[in-house]
Motif scaffolding. Structure first.
Motif, PDB file in Angstrom:
ATOM      1  N   VAL A  41       0.944  -1.385   0.083  1.00 13.79           N
ATOM      2  CA  VAL A  41      -0.011  -0.099  -0.005  1.00 13.79           C
ATOM      3  C   VAL A  41       0.934   1.200  -0.110  1.00 13.79           C
ATOM      4  CG1 VAL A  41      -1.796   1.464   1.400  1.00 13.79           C
ATOM      5  CG2 VAL A  41      -2.104  -1.093   1.047  1.00 13.79           C
ATOM      6  N   THR A  42       1.832   1.134   0.625  1.00 17.54           N
ATOM      7  CA  THR A  42       2.720   2.297   0.821  1.00 17.54           C
ATOM      8  C   THR A  42       3.392   2.727  -0.533  1.00 17.54           C
ATOM      9  OG1 THR A  42       3.395   1.728   3.208  1.00 17.54           O
ATOM     10  CG2 THR A  42       4.914   3.598   1.878  1.00 17.54           C
ATOM     11  N   VAL A  43       3.864   1.642  -1.195  1.00 16.62           N
ATOM     12  CA  VAL A  43       4.524   1.887  -2.496  1.00 16.62           C
ATOM     13  C   VAL A  43       3.341   2.228  -3.446  1.00 16.62           C
ATOM     14  CG1 VAL A  43       5.741   0.688  -4.466  1.00 16.62           C
ATOM     15  CG2 VAL A  43       6.262   0.167  -2.040  1.00 16.62           C
ATOM     16  N   ALA A  44       2.104   1.797  -3.403  1.00 17.95           N
ATOM     17  CA  ALA A  44       1.210   2.472  -4.424  1.00 17.95           C
ATOM     18  C   ALA A  44       0.679   3.574  -4.072  1.00 17.95           C
ATOM     19  CB  ALA A  44      -0.100   1.664  -4.040  1.00 17.95           C
ATOM     20  N   VAL A  45       0.855   4.100  -2.785  1.00 18.25           N
ATOM     21  CA  VAL A  45       0.609   5.703  -2.561  1.00 18.25           C
ATOM     22  C   VAL A  45       1.618   6.572  -2.856  1.00 18.25           C
ATOM     23  CG1 VAL A  45       0.002   7.564  -0.779  1.00 18.25           C
ATOM     24  CG2 VAL A  45      -1.118   5.103  -0.694  1.00 18.25           C
ATOM     25  N   SER A 276      -6.107   2.689 -13.050  1.00 15.87           N
ATOM     26  CA  SER A 276      -5.248   3.352 -12.109  1.00 15.87           C
ATOM     27  C   SER A 276      -4.538   2.005 -11.322  1.00 15.87           C
ATOM     28  CB  SER A 276      -6.013   4.271 -11.152  1.00 15.87           C
ATOM     29  OG  SER A 276      -4.855   4.659 -10.169  1.00 15.87           O
ATOM     30  N   TRP A 277      -3.156   2.115 -11.494  1.00 15.28           N
ATOM     31  CA  TRP A 277      -2.837   0.677 -10.607  1.00 15.28           C
ATOM     32  C   TRP A 277      -2.493   0.942  -9.114  1.00 15.28           C
ATOM     33  CZ3 TRP A 277       1.807   1.086  -7.920  1.00 15.28           C
ATOM     34  CH2 TRP A 277       2.435   2.156  -8.185  1.00 15.28           C
ATOM     35  N   ARG A 278      -2.264   2.409  -8.856  1.00 16.01           N
ATOM     36  CA  ARG A 278      -2.434   2.696  -7.451  1.00 16.01           C
ATOM     37  C   ARG A 278      -3.532   2.483  -6.813  1.00 16.01           C
ATOM     38  NH1 ARG A 278       2.334   6.045  -6.756  1.00 16.01           N
ATOM     39  NH2 ARG A 278       3.380   6.979  -8.648  1.00 16.01           N
ATOM     40  N   LEU A 279      -4.557   2.734  -7.353  1.00 14.86           N
ATOM     41  CA  LEU A 279      -5.928   2.569  -6.578  1.00 14.86           C
ATOM     42  C   LEU A 279      -6.243   1.131  -6.417  1.00 14.86           C
ATOM     43  CD1 LEU A 279      -8.122   5.372  -7.931  1.00 14.86           C
ATOM     44  CD2 LEU A 279      -7.490   5.087  -5.739  1.00 14.86           C
ATOM     45  N   THR A 280      -5.926   0.378  -7.514  1.00 22.19           N
ATOM     46  CA  THR A 280      -5.930  -1.061  -7.642  1.00 22.19           C
ATOM     47  C   THR A 280      -5.273  -1.761  -6.622  1.00 22.19           C
ATOM     48  OG1 THR A 280      -6.170  -0.797  -9.972  1.00 22.19           O
ATOM     49  CG2 THR A 280      -6.074  -3.072  -9.155  1.00 22.19           C
ATOM     50  N   ILE A 281      -4.243  -1.413  -6.282  1.00 18.71           N
ATOM     51  CA  ILE A 281      -3.465  -2.248  -5.214  1.00 18.71           C
ATOM     52  C   ILE A 281      -4.070  -1.916  -3.696  1.00 18.71           C
ATOM     53  CG2 ILE A 281      -1.225  -1.945  -3.985  1.00 18.71           C
ATOM     54  CD1 ILE A 281      -0.863  -3.613  -6.494  1.00 18.71           C
ATOM     55  N   ASN A 375     -14.117   1.558   0.140  1.00 21.74           N
ATOM     56  CA  ASN A 375     -14.530   2.610  -0.882  1.00 21.74           C
ATOM     57  C   ASN A 375     -14.361   4.061  -0.566  1.00 21.74           C
ATOM     58  OD1 ASN A 375     -15.868   0.953  -2.759  1.00 21.74           O
ATOM     59  ND2 ASN A 375     -17.533   1.038  -1.709  1.00 21.74           N
ATOM     60  N   ALA A 376     -14.157   4.439   0.738  1.00 21.54           N
ATOM     61  CA  ALA A 376     -14.016   5.604   1.327  1.00 21.54           C
ATOM     62  C   ALA A 376     -12.707   6.077   1.184  1.00 21.54           C
ATOM     63  CB  ALA A 376     -14.336   5.687   2.896  1.00 21.54           C
ATOM     64  N   VAL A 377     -11.771   5.094   1.268  1.00 14.09           N
ATOM     65  CA  VAL A 377     -10.287   5.265   0.973  1.00 14.09           C
ATOM     66  C   VAL A 377      -9.949   5.511  -0.407  1.00 14.09           C
ATOM     67  CG1 VAL A 377      -7.706   4.200   1.545  1.00 14.09           C
ATOM     68  CG2 VAL A 377      -9.696   3.914   3.367  1.00 14.09           C
ATOM     69  N   THR A 378     -10.627   4.621  -1.151  1.00 13.66           N
ATOM     70  CA  THR A 378     -10.494   4.658  -2.874  1.00 13.66           C
ATOM     71  C   THR A 378     -10.944   6.495  -2.831  1.00 13.66           C
ATOM     72  OG1 THR A 378     -10.640   2.471  -2.738  1.00 13.66           O
ATOM     73  CG2 THR A 378     -11.012   3.797  -4.880  1.00 13.66           C
ATOM     74  N   LEU A 379     -12.046   6.787  -2.523  1.00 12.11           N
ATOM     75  CA  LEU A 379     -12.529   7.906  -3.264  1.00 12.11           C
ATOM     76  C   LEU A 379     -11.661   8.997  -2.340  1.00 12.11           C
ATOM     77  CD1 LEU A 379     -16.439   7.704  -2.308  1.00 12.11           C
ATOM     78  CD2 LEU A 379     -15.189   8.394  -4.499  1.00 12.11           C
ATOM     79  N   PHE A 380     -11.197   8.869  -1.306  1.00 11.82           N
ATOM     80  CA  PHE A 380     -10.147   9.778  -0.765  1.00 11.82           C
ATOM     81  C   PHE A 380      -8.870   9.999  -1.771  1.00 11.82           C
ATOM     82  CE2 PHE A 380      -6.290  10.861   1.813  1.00 11.82           C
ATOM     83  CZ  PHE A 380      -6.774  12.024   2.242  1.00 11.82           C
ATOM     84  N   TYR A 381      -8.364   9.139  -1.878  1.00 13.73           N
ATOM     85  CA  TYR A 381      -7.088   8.813  -2.576  1.00 13.73           C
ATOM     86  C   TYR A 381      -7.315   9.238  -4.227  1.00 13.73           C
ATOM     87  CZ  TYR A 381      -2.214   7.644  -4.424  1.00 13.73           C
ATOM     88  OH  TYR A 381      -1.014   7.648  -4.801  1.00 13.73           O
ATOM     89  N   SER A 398     -15.481   5.594 -13.357  1.00 12.66           N
ATOM     90  CA  SER A 398     -15.507   3.957 -13.959  1.00 12.66           C
ATOM     91  C   SER A 398     -14.795   3.289 -13.016  1.00 12.66           C
ATOM     92  CB  SER A 398     -14.560   4.208 -14.965  1.00 12.66           C
ATOM     93  OG  SER A 398     -15.237   4.840 -16.239  1.00 12.66           O
ATOM     94  N   PHE A 399     -13.638   3.800 -12.189  1.00  9.00           N
ATOM     95  CA  PHE A 399     -12.645   2.773 -11.159  1.00  9.00           C
ATOM     96  C   PHE A 399     -13.650   2.778  -9.971  1.00  9.00           C
ATOM     97  CE2 PHE A 399     -10.011   1.994  -7.798  1.00  9.00           C
ATOM     98  CZ  PHE A 399      -9.177   1.357  -8.384  1.00  9.00           C
ATOM     99  N   MET A 400     -14.492   3.587  -9.495  1.00  4.15           N
ATOM    100  CA  MET A 400     -15.529   3.289  -8.657  1.00  4.15           C
ATOM    101  C   MET A 400     -16.718   2.114  -8.851  1.00  4.15           C
ATOM    102  SD  MET A 400     -14.182   4.916  -6.339  1.00  4.15           S
ATOM    103  CE  MET A 400     -15.585   4.584  -4.814  1.00  4.15           C
ATOM    104  N   LEU A 401     -17.095   2.308 -10.050  1.00  4.62           N
ATOM    105  CA  LEU A 401     -18.175   1.368 -10.677  1.00  4.62           C
ATOM    106  C   LEU A 401     -17.249  -0.068 -10.620  1.00  4.62           C
ATOM    107  CD1 LEU A 401     -19.729   3.359 -13.391  1.00  4.62           C
ATOM    108  CD2 LEU A 401     -20.587   2.820 -10.994  1.00  4.62           C
TER     109      LEU A 401
END
Length: 729
Positions: A41-45, A276-281, A375-381, A398-401
């Motif tokens: 997660v750290t690497v993704a962020v 988005s590979w970061r959000l996917t991780i 979902n909340a973390v994904t929306l924030f980032y 699209s990513f949220m869907l």
């Protein structure tokens, strides 16, 4: 004794140490895996967009290498944990078996049961997969349709994001309308292939249901009679009806959902990485938590499901017993106690269902909370990425869907896991019945062309499987020559009916031999034997079919008889005439095609008895076994049936259990059986001259007849006048 206690204490301490070591290994490996996930997660962020090491960035490992190393480390830790647990388990088994003589009562049984339970589970799943493999072509078609539908499900969020971009972020009317058309076409195709997938899986579900029921019923038909003595009918019918339906429906339905969800998750992940590979991780990190939750919950729910099925079978057994004897319940005004017994079973069933509900509630709450947090973390980032210009708003939508689709897929997989656990819990009992090997060896195939009908018992001991400690027969020896009529008399419970059941090979003797024409009864082909040895029991059973088919029961083409060997209508009528049954059958409007109703309850006892005699006679047997064939009849019916029996006993080898004096007097030999042994043998005259039990029985019966009672060996006598045992049968 102190030495023995010390050894047991050491074994217990060793096992506790093994348990602590296993827990410690699990905690350490799980902690390391969580740290690796946190690193991912750290690497993704905070990581750079460098997929491979480059000369321009010294010391940079590259995202591909870095995540490959993380995945390999996670896999290695899993392998290490399982290997260590297997090694500790091996030490436990060695610790138990090395001192079996000391620890067996305390430890070995639990270890053996645990090992057997694991083997049973593997065997259950393997056998269910084997049953499903017959429908492999349909399953492949269903899977292919599901894959296409999953691709459509993944394309819907993709086109939705494009539509938003073309409508607001980068307006383009032509592309907007074109993408709308594509979205409609993809939705239509997705619905069509979803229906195809569901239809194929429904067909597979129905076929698996039929296949499991057939296998279970075949296994039940192959079991020995003692199995049904020890197993409640309600439990068997519950397995055959409720459990088989649960197994087939749940497995096929959840296999459908599981394949759809896995394919959907795989397709969606591809599009998510593209967005988005970061959000996917970050999103993907929630998967191990959901899987762990499903595993722990599934194990607990499986055990609860098995307990629920057992309690339901017990309740069904009480209901089956009461409903099948409702006349007795009402005759004794026992409705209240019967209702109480049923409610008591249902209360235990309800308590277990309450535990199931609480477990499912906790699981559902947790499994719903985790995706919402993600979902909340994904929306924030994701919002930060949009604000920084590294991601478009349409791509974020699209990513949220995609994420919602992925969450629903894993939510479905969690539900599938719990449902499959319940199905496998129910399947354990079903498969246990299917795989049960009868304790009576399979009969032989001998079918000699000549059969004289000599029956012989040599030093036979016997106990019923339901009461193995109670000896019913003790060293009984008996021979019945061809054409001879032998009558068995004696007190009830003395072993007379058990002799008949052994000749029929319903049970096997504990010791000794049961012979027909000098050969063990088990070497004969059962279909051949049932034609040569016929039984008329005290309470014959008729089935919900015509009179003609009831007389032909076991002799139709469906029973394996060749068309030419099935008795003709004339032979059926002749057997009915010999049994004094043709007259009342002819009086019925439909004659021999009259339906007898369930268990023949619409027909009187005397008529049922005569139909049972006709059923025996149509076989043209060499040996007749008459087990108190007139004892349950009134005087008039008894006289008619006895007339038919007297006619039959002149032409066959007969072993008769009788209480009617005229039958006993006409027998070639009379055998007095009591307390599991032969007490006396002889003709009517010889036994009268010898005195003893038989003479007392006859005197009491004649005295009762003179006083107006029926001539029966069941005359009530005092225990003092008839020593050494009571004369009632």
């Amino acid at each position: 004794m102190p030495c023995l206690a010390s050894k047991i204490s050491k074994r217990v301490l060793a096992l506790r140490a093994h348990k602590r070591a296993s827990t410690l290994i699990w905690a350490l490996t799980s902690g390391c895996q969580l740290l690796l996930l946190a690193k991912a997660v750290t690497v993704a962020v905070a990581g750079h967009e460098w997929p491979w090491p480059t000369p321009e960035h010294l010391g940079a490992v590259g995202l591909v290498y870095l995540y490959a190393a993380i995945v390999c480390s996670l896999a290695s830790l899993s392998v290490l944990r399982h290997s260590a647990e297997a090694l500790i388990k091996g030490w436990e088994e060695h610790s138990v078996t090395s001192r079996a003589e000391v620890t067996e009562p305390l430890l070995e049984k639990g270890a053996a049961d645990a090992g057997q339970e694991g083997a049973d589970r593997r065997g259950t799943i393997t056998l269910l997969l084997h049953y499903s493999s017959y429908d492999l072509p349909l399953l492949l078609l269903a899977f292919s349709a599901g894959a296409v539908a999953a691709l459509g499900q993944a394309l819907i969020p993709f086109y939705t994001g494009r539509i938003i971009d073309y409508a607001s972020i980068d307006p383009d009317v032509g592309q907007f309308e074109h993408t709308i058309v594509l979205l409609i076409l993809v939705s239509l195709g997705c619905s069509i292939f979803t229906g195809i997938r569901g239809g194929f899986f429904t067909v597979c579900m129905a076929k698996l249901n039929v296949r499991i029921r057939t296998r279970l019923f075949d296994s039940l038909l192959a079991q020995e009679l003692g199995y049904f003595d020890c197993t409640n009918t309600g439990e068997i019918t519950s397995r055959l009806s409720a459990d088989t339906t649960t197994v087939a429906d749940q497995i096929c339905l959840n296999l459908n959902v599981a394949l759809r969800s896995l394919t959907q998750a795989a397709m969606v992940l591809v599009f998510m990485f593209d967005a988005s590979w970061r959000l996917t991780i970050i999103t993907f990190i929630s998967i191990p938590c959901v899987i762990l939750l499903c595993k722990v919950y599934g194990e607990y729910y499986r055990e609860l499901s098995k307990a629920v099925q057992t309690e339901l079978a017990n309740a069904n057994s009480v209901a089956e017993e009461a409903l099948s004897s409702m006349a007795t319940v009402k005759a004794h005004a026992a409705e209240t106690s019967t209702r109480h017994a049923y409610q008591q079973r249902l209360r235990a069933f309800a308590v277990l269902q309450l535990k199931e509900a609480l477990a499912y509630g906790a699981y559902a709450a947790t499994n719903t909370f985790l995706p919402n947090v993600v979902n909340a973390v994904t929306l924030f980032y994701g919002g930060r990425l949009v604000l920084d210009g590294r991601m478009s708003a349409g791509a974020l939508v699209s990513f949220m869907l995609y994420q919602q689709s992925l969450n629903s897929a894993f939510q479905a997989l969690g539900d599938v896991f719990s449902s499959l656990s319940a199905a496998v819990g129910a399947a354990d009992k079903v498969i246990e019945m299917i795989k049960r090997v009868p304790k009576v060896p399979a009969p032989g195939s001998l079918a000699p062309s000549e059969f004289s009908g000599r029956v012989e018992l040599q030093n036979v001991d016997f106990s019923y499987p339901a009461r193995p400690s109670l000896r019913v027969l003790n060293g009984v020896s008996l021979q019945i020559n061809p054409g001879e009529v032998v009558a068995l008399v004696g007190p009830s419970g003395g072993g007379k009916s058990s002799i008949v059941k052994l000749v029929e090979r319903f049970y096997l003797p504990s010791n000794g031999l049961v012979l027909l024409d000098g050969r063990d009864v088990g070497v004969y082909d059962p279909h051949w034997l049932r034609r040569r040895v016929a039984l008329v029991s005290q309470e014959p059973v008729l089935y919900a079919r015509s009179v003609r088919r009831n007389i032909l029961y076991g002799l139709e083409e469906d029973d394996g008889e060749a068309p030419g060997s099935v008795p003709s209508p004339d032979e059926v009528e002749q057997a009915a005439r010999l049994a004094n049954a043709h007259s009342f059958i002819s009086d019925w409007p439909q004659g021999y095609e009259t339906d007898c109703g369930e268990k023949g309850t619409t027909i009187s006892g005397g008529q049922r008895q005569r139909l049972a005699i006709a059923r025996a006679l149509v076989r043209r047997p060499s040996v007749l076994l008459l087990d108190e064939a007139t004892s349950a009849l009134d005087a008039d019916s008894e006289a008619v049936v006895q007339e038919a029996l007297d006619r039959l006993m002149k032409e066959h080898t007969v072993l008769v259990i009788a209480h009617r004096l005229s039958t006993v007097m006409n027998a070639d030999r009379i055998v007095v059986v009591a307390e599991g042994a032969v007490q006396a043998v002889g003709t009517h005259e010889a036994l009268l001259e010898a005195g003893g039990l038989y003479a007392n029985l006859v005197r009491k019966q004649l005295a009762g007849s003179a006083a107006g009672s029926s001539a029966s060996l069941r005359a009530v006598t005092s225990s003092a006048s008839l020593q050494p045992f009571s004369p009632s049968l």
